[in-house]
Motif scaffolding. Structure first.
Motif, mmCIF file in Angstrom:
data_model
loop_
_atom_site.group_PDB
_atom_site.id
_atom_site.type_symbol
_atom_site.label_atom_id
_atom_site.label_comp_id
_atom_site.label_asym_id
_atom_site.label_seq_id
_atom_site.Cartn_x
_atom_site.Cartn_y
_atom_site.Cartn_z
ATOM 1 N N SER A 1 0.829 -1.206 0.000
ATOM 2 C CA SER A 1 0.000 0.000 0.000
ATOM 3 C C SER A 1 0.866 1.260 0.000
ATOM 4 N N VAL A 2 2.039 1.196 0.646
ATOM 5 C CA VAL A 2 2.980 2.316 0.569
ATOM 6 C C VAL A 2 3.488 2.464 -0.859
ATOM 7 N N THR A 3 3.764 1.338 -1.519
ATOM 8 C CA THR A 3 4.175 1.387 -2.924
ATOM 9 C C THR A 3 3.080 2.001 -3.783
ATOM 10 N N ASN A 4 1.830 1.708 -3.473
ATOM 11 C CA ASN A 4 0.705 2.341 -4.159
ATOM 12 C C ASN A 4 0.842 3.861 -4.104
ATOM 13 N N ALA A 5 1.163 4.390 -2.924
ATOM 14 C CA ALA A 5 1.289 5.840 -2.776
ATOM 15 C C ALA A 5 2.435 6.383 -3.616
ATOM 16 N N LEU A 6 3.565 5.681 -3.627
ATOM 17 C CA LEU A 6 4.718 6.165 -4.384
ATOM 18 C C LEU A 6 4.435 6.172 -5.883
ATOM 19 N N VAL A 7 3.721 5.168 -6.366
ATOM 20 C CA VAL A 7 3.321 5.155 -7.771
ATOM 21 C C VAL A 7 2.335 6.283 -8.042
ATOM 22 N N GLY A 8 1.375 6.448 -7.141
ATOM 23 C CA GLY A 8 0.356 7.477 -7.330
ATOM 24 C C GLY A 8 0.936 8.868 -7.430
ATOM 25 N N ASN B 1 -2.758 18.419 6.143
ATOM 26 C CA ASN B 1 -2.641 19.834 6.531
ATOM 27 C C ASN B 1 -2.990 20.777 5.382
ATOM 28 N N GLY B 2 -3.998 20.402 4.604
ATOM 29 C CA GLY B 2 -4.443 21.236 3.502
ATOM 30 C C GLY B 2 -3.638 21.091 2.234
ATOM 31 N N ALA B 3 -2.531 20.345 2.269
ATOM 32 C CA ALA B 3 -1.692 20.149 1.085
ATOM 33 C C ALA B 3 -1.964 18.766 0.501
ATOM 34 N N ARG B 4 -2.088 18.708 -0.797
ATOM 35 C CA ARG B 4 -2.360 17.423 -1.442
ATOM 36 C C ARG B 4 -1.064 16.639 -1.623
ATOM 37 N N VAL B 5 -1.027 15.438 -1.035
ATOM 38 C CA VAL B 5 0.126 14.544 -1.153
ATOM 39 C C VAL B 5 -0.108 13.535 -2.277
ATOM 40 N N LEU B 6 -1.293 12.955 -2.318
ATOM 41 C CA LEU B 6 -1.673 12.027 -3.383
ATOM 42 C C LEU B 6 -2.547 12.766 -4.384
ATOM 43 N N PRO B 7 -2.471 12.426 -5.665
ATOM 44 C CA PRO B 7 -3.227 13.179 -6.675
ATOM 45 C C PRO B 7 -4.729 13.011 -6.505
ATOM 46 N N PRO B 8 -5.521 13.963 -6.984
ATOM 47 C CA PRO B 8 -6.986 13.850 -6.899
ATOM 48 C C PRO B 8 -7.464 12.543 -7.532
ATOM 49 N N GLY B 9 -8.374 11.871 -6.852
ATOM 50 C CA GLY B 9 -8.930 10.630 -7.363
ATOM 51 C C GLY B 9 -8.118 9.388 -7.063
ATOM 52 N N TRP B 10 -6.890 9.560 -6.558
ATOM 53 C CA TRP B 10 -6.036 8.388 -6.355
ATOM 54 C C TRP B 10 -6.570 7.467 -5.255
ATOM 55 N N VAL B 11 -7.073 8.043 -4.180
ATOM 56 C CA VAL B 11 -7.589 7.207 -3.092
ATOM 57 C C VAL B 11 -8.804 6.415 -3.565
ATOM 58 N N ASP B 12 -9.696 7.053 -4.303
ATOM 59 C CA ASP B 12 -10.858 6.324 -4.823
ATOM 60 C C ASP B 12 -10.423 5.193 -5.755
#
Length: 466
Positions: free
Chosen positions: A201-208, A364-375
């Motif tokens: 799941s951490v790898t998911n974030a790095l790809v995202g 903290n109001g800053a986007r770390v993962l791109p929009p739509g990535w969590v969905d």
């Protein structure tokens, strides 16, 4: 037959038996035992030299299934050796910032030189999640404190002495704050815990993050040159993330299995994974595979011009922005992040990771993962017949014709999980604004029931107000 003839026959039979025993011995020491000694050397190295734990406790608890493997911890040389009565020796070397790696074809000095000092968020005494201080806020309205404390206490109980849970940490986050936290004796809020497949799941974030930057394209063929001239060239990044690549891989953990061979018997895990042929046409069959995640880690590596930049990337792009100060992402001997299995972090930092996804990738109001990535990450893959796998996360949607047949039947349908071997879990429940972290050393899977535990926790949290 004369006595002389019988003697020759017996000598031949004994010679054949000796050859068979010799062949069996070579097979066991060359193919079976190295899996065990590699596992013990690597994970003892991580637990003792990275996490700072007591070697005796590690041997008694973590390595309980391997009583026949002996280990030596060399703190001066920063390595661990494991053998079986002197046979099948394996050495794991600790490297600052990168944790441990097995010295199989590589030598210890070469591995040791790979270490670096990762960038980390500054320490803070502010209440979690901004820092590591404790909140002084009262319980939120509707929280059943007695019920929540009882649910957490039960997670540390041992109802069956023959099948131990060995829960080591539990954290419950509600509405962005820790409302329950407990650690087993010998563990605390700073102890590093191996996430095993939660690392996927951490790898998911790095790809995202790279997809959000435009460096990778989900729907494009995966940039793997070794596949350019055969049908594997059709495999997309999306299919790798959703475990639908069609690549052949035996996801078993034991002797002569692909997964253990990849992690404990070769220097280059990604090369081993990339070499696998197609077993099915891409995007036709779901097959859980640690190989595909290590291919993703290799693809991420190719986006950087130096290993130094690649090794800093998880810290600069993910860990530091959300305050995961403890996190260490281990690599194989070649320097590729072992995205399938080897992220270590404190329980509080694993909870931060879950909170990032609960907050749709915003911190903290800053986007770390791109929009739509969590969905995208929590949407079940169409090739998963039980709809229980998404994109490097486990889902809880259930079968289309039987939604009651779910991975977690007592939890909301929108729950999804980073899941790891031996009962590691970061469970995210958006409809309840909750993150539940459980870390432990459960060798026998039936000993731990995450569904029942999480249901008891959610029953004590304020009711869904959506």
């Amino acid at each position: 037959m004369t006595s002389k003839g019988r003697g020759r026959l017996w000598r031949r039979a004994l010679a054949v038996l000796a050859l068979l025993l010799l062949a069996a011995g070579v097979f066991v020491t060359g193919w079976i035992l190295p899996t065990a000694t590699g596992y013990v050397a690597r994970n003892t190295c991580s637990a003792v030299l990275l996490a700072g734990r007591d070697p005796a406790q590690v041997a008694a608890e973590d390595m309980a299934p391997y009583p026949f493997v002996s280990t030596t911890v060399d703190r001066e040389q920063q390595l661990v050796r494991a053998t079986v009565v002197g046979l099948a020796a394996r050495t794991a070397v600790y490297r600052p910032g990168l944790g441990c790696a097995l010295a199989i074809a590589s030598d210890s000095d070469t591995l040791r030189a790979q270490g670096f000092e990762p960038p980390r968020a500054p320490a803070s005494a502010a209440p979690w999640p901004q820092g590591d201080g404790d909140s002084t806020d009262p319980d939120p309205p509707g929280l059943d404190r007695a019920g929540l404390d009882a649910a957490v206490a039960a997670a540390f109980s041992e109802p069956d002495p023959e099948s131990l849970r060995r829960t080591r940490a539990v954290i419950v986050v509600y509405d962005g704050a820790i409302v329950a936290e407990r650690h087993a004796d010998g563990f605390d809020r700073n102890t590093l815990h191996l996430g095993w497949s939660m690392s996927k799941s951490v790898t998911n974030a790095l790809v995202g993050i790279l997809v959000g930057r435009g460096q990778l394209d989900l729907q494009a063929p995966a940039p793997v040159p070794a596949w350019a001239d055969d049908p594997r060239r059709a495999i997309t990044l999306d299919q790798l993330l959703r475990m639908s690549s069609g690549l052949e891989f035996d996801e078993r953990y034991g002797a002569l299995a692909d997964a253990t061979h990849m992690l404990f018997e070769v220097d280059d895990a990604a090369a081993y994974a990339i070499s696998k042929p197609l077993a099915h046409p891409p995007d036709t069959v779901f097959s859980y595979s640690s190989a595909t995640t290590n291919i993703l880690s290799w693809i991420v590596r190719q986006q950087f011009t130096s290993d130094a930049a690649y090794h800093r990337y998880p810290h600069e792009a993910l860990f530091a922005p959300i305050g995961m100060r403890s996190a260490v992402f281990e690599t194989d001997a070649t320097g590729t992040l072992l995205g399938s299995s080897y992220v270590h972090a404190s329980a509080r930092d694993w909870a931060r990771f879950g909170l990032l996804y609960l907050q749709d990738g915003v911190w903290n109001g800053a986007r770390v993962l791109p929009p739509g990535w969590v969905d995208y990450s929590r949407t079940p893959t169409p090739t998963s017949e039980t709809r229980d796998y998404a994109a490097q996360f486990w889902a809880n949607a259930g079968k289309p014709d039987d939604p009651g047949d779910r991975r977690f039947p007592h939890l909301p349908v929108d729950a999804y999980q980073a899941s790891g071997f031996q009962g590691q879990a970061v469970l995210i429940v958006p409809s309840r604004r909750a993150v539940i972290v459980r870390l432990g050393m459960t060798h026998q899977r039936p000993a731990w029931d995450l569904d029942a535990f999480a249901a008891s926790v959610l029953a004590a949290l304020p009711a869904d107000r959506s």
